[in-house]
Design an enzyme around this catalytic site. Structure first.
Site, PDB file in Angstrom:
ATOM      1  N   TRP A 102       0.764  -1.223  -0.040  1.00  0.00           N
ATOM      2  CA  TRP A 102      -0.220  -0.225   0.049  1.00  0.00           C
ATOM      3  C   TRP A 102       0.862   1.166  -0.032  1.00  0.00           C
ATOM      4  O   TRP A 102       0.522   2.153  -0.682  1.00  0.00           O
ATOM      5  CB  TRP A 102      -0.963   0.161   1.081  1.00  0.00           C
ATOM      6  CG  TRP A 102      -2.074  -1.172   1.074  1.00  0.00           C
ATOM      7  CD1 TRP A 102      -2.192  -2.071   1.747  1.00  0.00           C
ATOM      8  CD2 TRP A 102      -2.924  -0.937  -0.195  1.00  0.00           C
ATOM      9  NE1 TRP A 102      -3.585  -2.841   1.127  1.00  0.00           N
ATOM     10  CE2 TRP A 102      -3.758  -2.323  -0.031  1.00  0.00           C
ATOM     11  CE3 TRP A 102      -3.257  -0.088  -1.053  1.00  0.00           C
ATOM     12  CZ2 TRP A 102      -4.969  -2.379  -0.854  1.00  0.00           C
ATOM     13  CZ3 TRP A 102      -4.375  -0.370  -1.825  1.00  0.00           C
ATOM     14  CH2 TRP A 102      -5.109  -1.515  -1.750  1.00  0.00           C
ATOM     15  N   ASP A 172      -1.765   6.658   6.381  1.00  0.00           N
ATOM     16  CA  ASP A 172      -2.906   5.825   5.690  1.00  0.00           C
ATOM     17  C   ASP A 172      -2.933   4.931   7.026  1.00  0.00           C
ATOM     18  O   ASP A 172      -2.384   3.692   7.340  1.00  0.00           O
ATOM     19  CB  ASP A 172      -2.233   5.111   4.424  1.00  0.00           C
ATOM     20  CG  ASP A 172      -3.170   4.257   3.999  1.00  0.00           C
ATOM     21  OD1 ASP A 172      -4.496   3.844   4.563  1.00  0.00           O
ATOM     22  OD2 ASP A 172      -2.930   3.687   2.814  1.00  0.00           O
ATOM     23  N   LYS A 196     -12.826  -1.457   6.322  1.00  0.00           N
ATOM     24  CA  LYS A 196     -11.856  -2.378   7.111  1.00  0.00           C
ATOM     25  C   LYS A 196     -12.641  -2.165   8.608  1.00  0.00           C
ATOM     26  O   LYS A 196     -12.945  -3.229   9.189  1.00  0.00           O
ATOM     27  CB  LYS A 196     -10.469  -2.304   7.099  1.00  0.00           C
ATOM     28  CG  LYS A 196      -9.941  -2.864   5.959  1.00  0.00           C
ATOM     29  CD  LYS A 196      -9.381  -2.154   4.829  1.00  0.00           C
ATOM     30  CE  LYS A 196      -9.085  -2.660   3.528  1.00  0.00           C
ATOM     31  NZ  LYS A 196      -8.310  -1.703   2.981  1.00  0.00           N
TER      32      LYS A 196
HETATM   33  C1  LIG Z   1      -7.586  -1.420   1.554  1.00  0.00           C
HETATM   34  C2  LIG Z   1      -6.305  -0.508   1.730  1.00  0.00           C
HETATM   35  C3  LIG Z   1      -6.201   0.665   0.606  1.00  0.00           C
HETATM   36  C4  LIG Z   1      -7.355   0.910  -0.398  1.00  0.00           C
HETATM   37  O1  LIG Z   1      -8.547   1.200   0.132  1.00  0.00           O
HETATM   38  P1  LIG Z   1      -9.616   1.525  -0.989  1.00  0.00           P
HETATM   39  O2  LIG Z   1     -10.776   2.125  -0.217  1.00  0.00           O
HETATM   40  O3  LIG Z   1      -9.744   0.276  -1.778  1.00  0.00           O
HETATM   41  O4  LIG Z   1      -8.991   2.367  -1.911  1.00  0.00           O
HETATM   42  C5  LIG Z   1      -5.092   1.663   1.103  1.00  0.00           C
HETATM   43  N1  LIG Z   1      -4.446   1.244   2.038  1.00  0.00           N
HETATM   44  C6  LIG Z   1      -4.464   0.446   2.762  1.00  0.00           C
HETATM   45  C7  LIG Z   1      -3.653   0.492   4.053  1.00  0.00           C
HETATM   46  C8  LIG Z   1      -5.332  -0.519   2.804  1.00  0.00           C
HETATM   47  O5  LIG Z   1      -5.566  -1.595   3.775  1.00  0.00           O
END
Ligand SMILES: *Cc1c(COP(=O)(O)O)cnc(C)c1O
Length: 360
Positions: A102, A172, A196
């Protein structure tokens, strides 16, 4: 309800109590004779939902008053572009830590908009650790420093918040937000997709320190501009109303469970027992450096990869679903977010013991 244990990395399992509340609210929400997905986002009923969700999140994370909370769309992935567009000038340098897939994606997107400097990288050891902070090669004039607190695919989590107090720290937190308390005042920007640990897919939460709101580039599209969302209470256009409403229900549920310290205690215990089960067997293994192991996503491999499919089929038959690892790494991954009850982790461990016994 007949529910299985769903270990999906995202969209992920939701708390049963929240699903029940949603069911009760459809089709007659708060006596309106309509469901929440059918009312105007500018109605007083929906504005009540929106404000209360924000207030509950502020309480849970103890967000200081000099931060705005934005409810956006586009997922965490759109933040990979919005962060440089809002925080850096064209040609300016931004520092990035690369600890997995990511953060790597965030880096390649940011390269379109600014001069990315990768200050630390764990790719040489297959993204199995967090590089020590004192080894980072930070730039003198970076617009910000970006990292991913929890790499959802390899299961690597920062056990601390980096100390970069001279520049904005951008994080993030998609797969770890709300799993434990965090000191928001250390950050310039925190962002997270919802599917999540927050809600269903659709809404993306950005927490931004107000003094950073005016750094956007002149040519940043309105719908990608933090300032414009902050000024309009995230109602520049029609927001993802249902996902926002579900987020509010999840926040209320977390408050009823005792807030983030209570969640942290359960999450730490869940993760520890699963890692203990993996480490104490020669049949399963996890390659991540012990201090940097994720509480939320626990990847593991079987000694004999030829048994992977059998494991998945038998697990699924035992009511343990979606344990396959990410397609880029293979093996298994158990995502054990807030909504995964401890009984689900216990059931998984029992199954793993039994599977090992039957196949050894
Ligand atoms: C799932 C995830 C993403 C991507 O998320 P989207 O909502 O599908 O764009 C980005 N960073 C992390 C750490 C993730 O777990």
């Amino acid at each position: 309800m007949s529910r299985i244990y769903n270990f999906s990395a995202g969209p992920a399992t939701m708390p049963d109590a929240v699903l029940e509340q949603i069911r009760r609210d459809i089709p007659d929400w708060q006596g309106t004779g309509m469901s929440v997905m059918e009312v105007s986002h500018r109605s007083k009923e929906f504005i009540g939902v929106a404000e209360s969700a924000e207030e509950r999140l502020r309480q849970l994370l103890e967000i200081p008053d000099n931060y705005s909370v934005l409810f956006l769309q586009g997922g965490a992935t759109l933040q990979f572009a919005m962060v440089p567009l809002n925080l850096s000038a064209q040609g300016q340098t931004a520092d990035y830590v690369q600890t997995g897939s990511w953060s790597a994606k965030a880096i390649s997107e940011a390269r379109k908009y600014c001069n990315v400097s990768v200050v630390a990288d764990s790719a040489d050891r297959n993204f199995t650790f967090v590089p020590a902070e004192d080894s980072w090669q930070r730039s003198d004039d970076a617009a910000y420093l970006h990292y991913c607190a929890n790499e959802t695919i390899a299961g690597v989590e920062f056990p601390y918040v980096p100390d970069v107090d001279d520049i904005p720290l951008v994080c993030d937190m998609s797969s770890t937000i709300l799993s434990r308390p965090v000191d928001v005042s250390k950050f310039g920007v925190i962002y997270a997709g919802a599917q999540k640990n927050i809600s269903i897919a659709g809404v993306t939460i950005v927490i931004v320190r107000n003094d950073l709101l005016d750094r956007g580039r002149d040519d940043t599209p309105s719908l990608l501009d933090y300032q414009i969302y902050a000024k309009s209470d995230s109602m520049v256009n029609t927001p993802p109303v249902f996902s926002w409403y579900v987020a509010g229900l999840v926040f209320e549920y977390l408050q009823q469970k005792g807030g983030l310290s209570a969640m942290a205690a359960v999450n730490e215990r869940k993760a520890k027992k699963l890692y203990d089960a993996i480490d104490s067997s020669a049949f399963y293994s996890n390659p991540v450096q012990e201090d940097d192991r994720s509480w939320m996503n626990v990847p593991f491999i079987l000694r004999d990869a030829a048994l992977d499919q059998v494991f998945l089929i038998e697990a699924s038959a035992a009511g343990l679903a979606n344990l396959q690892g990410h397609r880029s790494v293979g093996g298994m991954r158990a995502s054990i977010y807030n909504a995964m009850p401890e009984s689900g982790v216990d059931a998984l461990i029992d199954f793993m013991h039994e599977f090992e016994r039957s196949k050894s």
